[in-house]
Design a protein around this motif. Structure first.
Motif, PDB file in Angstrom:
ATOM      1  N   LYS A  29       0.840  -1.197   0.000  1.00 35.82           N
ATOM      2  CA  LYS A  29       0.000   0.000   0.000  1.00 35.82           C
ATOM      3  C   LYS A  29       0.885   1.261   0.000  1.00 35.82           C
ATOM      4  O   LYS A  29       0.615   2.217  -0.743  1.00 35.82           O
ATOM      5  N   ARG A  31       3.973   1.501  -1.102  1.00 34.58           N
ATOM      6  CA  ARG A  31       4.622   1.627  -2.412  1.00 34.58           C
ATOM      7  C   ARG A  31       3.654   2.205  -3.443  1.00 34.58           C
ATOM      8  O   ARG A  31       4.006   3.080  -4.234  1.00 34.58           O
ATOM      9  N   LYS A  32       2.421   1.702  -3.447  1.00 37.89           N
ATOM     10  CA  LYS A  32       1.425   2.202  -4.401  1.00 37.89           C
ATOM     11  C   LYS A  32       1.114   3.668  -4.150  1.00 37.89           C
ATOM     12  O   LYS A  32       0.974   4.460  -5.098  1.00 37.89           O
ATOM     13  N   LEU A  33       1.015   4.051  -2.879  1.00 42.07           N
ATOM     14  CA  LEU A  33       0.735   5.445  -2.537  1.00 42.07           C
ATOM     15  C   LEU A  33       1.884   6.355  -2.987  1.00 42.07           C
ATOM     16  O   LEU A  33       1.653   7.428  -3.562  1.00 42.07           O
ATOM     17  N   LYS A  34       3.102   5.884  -2.758  1.00 39.70           N
ATOM     18  CA  LYS A  34       4.270   6.658  -3.180  1.00 39.70           C
ATOM     19  C   LYS A  34       4.304   6.787  -4.702  1.00 39.70           C
ATOM     20  O   LYS A  34       4.574   7.869  -5.243  1.00 39.70           O
ATOM     21  N   ALA A  35       4.023   5.688  -5.406  1.00 38.81           N
ATOM     22  CA  ALA A  35       4.007   5.725  -6.874  1.00 38.81           C
ATOM     23  C   ALA A  35       2.916   6.674  -7.378  1.00 38.81           C
ATOM     24  O   ALA A  35       3.125   7.436  -8.332  1.00 38.81           O
ATOM     25  N   ALA A  36       1.749   6.648  -6.710  1.00 42.67           N
ATOM     26  CA  ALA A  36       0.655   7.535  -7.113  1.00 42.67           C
ATOM     27  C   ALA A  36       1.039   8.996  -6.892  1.00 42.67           C
ATOM     28  O   ALA A  36       0.732   9.864  -7.727  1.00 42.67           O
ATOM     29  N   LYS A  37       1.715   9.291  -5.770  1.00 42.93           N
ATOM     30  CA  LYS A  37       2.150  10.662  -5.507  1.00 42.93           C
ATOM     31  C   LYS A  37       3.144  11.126  -6.562  1.00 42.93           C
ATOM     32  O   LYS A  37       3.051  12.260  -7.054  1.00 42.93           O
ATOM     33  N   GLU A  38       4.090  10.282  -6.909  1.00 42.16           N
ATOM     34  CA  GLU A  38       5.074  10.630  -7.934  1.00 42.16           C
ATOM     35  C   GLU A  38       4.405  10.871  -9.285  1.00 42.16           C
ATOM     36  O   GLU A  38       4.735  11.812 -10.005  1.00 42.16           O
ATOM     37  N   GLU A  39       3.454  10.020  -9.618  1.00 39.55           N
ATOM     38  CA  GLU A  39       2.723  10.185 -10.879  1.00 39.55           C
ATOM     39  C   GLU A  39       1.940  11.494 -10.872  1.00 39.55           C
ATOM     40  O   GLU A  39       1.924  12.229 -11.863  1.00 39.55           O
ATOM     41  N   ALA A  40       1.303  11.791  -9.734  1.00 42.10           N
ATOM     42  CA  ALA A  40       0.539  13.041  -9.619  1.00 42.10           C
ATOM     43  C   ALA A  40       1.464  14.241  -9.749  1.00 42.10           C
ATOM     44  O   ALA A  40       1.124  15.231 -10.408  1.00 42.10           O
TER      45      ALA A  40
END
Length: 117
Positions: A29, A31-40
């Motif tokens: 979770k 890792r996914k949150l961090k990836a989503a923040k980077e994408e945003a």
């Protein structure tokens, strides 16, 4: 008693597996949150750059480039200086003549505060 010990050990092993799965799920979770923040952040940067470019284009279209404005101002300044120089040259003789008239054409008069006794 051996079966109870074995059952407790199975429960402890199951609890350990469950806590490992929960821990792994939390890590996933995160890792996914961090990836989503980077994408945003990437999307925001892209949109910001696009909007900045649109703003610069519209500003350039409305105001013209700074070089154009400077060139126009310099040309206007030169035109005004040339016009003033031309007017000064044209009126030079008239001004000199008027000054000479005022200086040389003296009309003697008594001052208004002078009292005759």
């Amino acid at each position: 008693m051996a079966s109870e010990t074995q059952g407790i050990q199975q429960l402890l092993a199951a609890e350990k597996k469950a806590s490992e799965k929960v821990s792994e799920a939390r890590k996933c979770k995160a890792r996914k949150l961090k990836a989503a923040k980077e994408e945003a952040k990437g999307i925001i940067e892209k949109c910001k750059c696009e909007e900045e470019q649109k703003f610069k284009e519209s500003e350039k279209m409305i105001l013209g480039s700074r070089n154009d404005v400077k060139t126009r101002m310099d040309k206007h300044q030169e035109d005004v200086i040339k016009k003033l120089a031309q007017e000064a040259t044209e009126n030079k003789d008239k001004v000199i003549q008027r000054i000479l008239e005022l200086v040389c054409d003296v009309k003697p008069e008594l001052h208004i505060n002078y009292k005759t006794t």
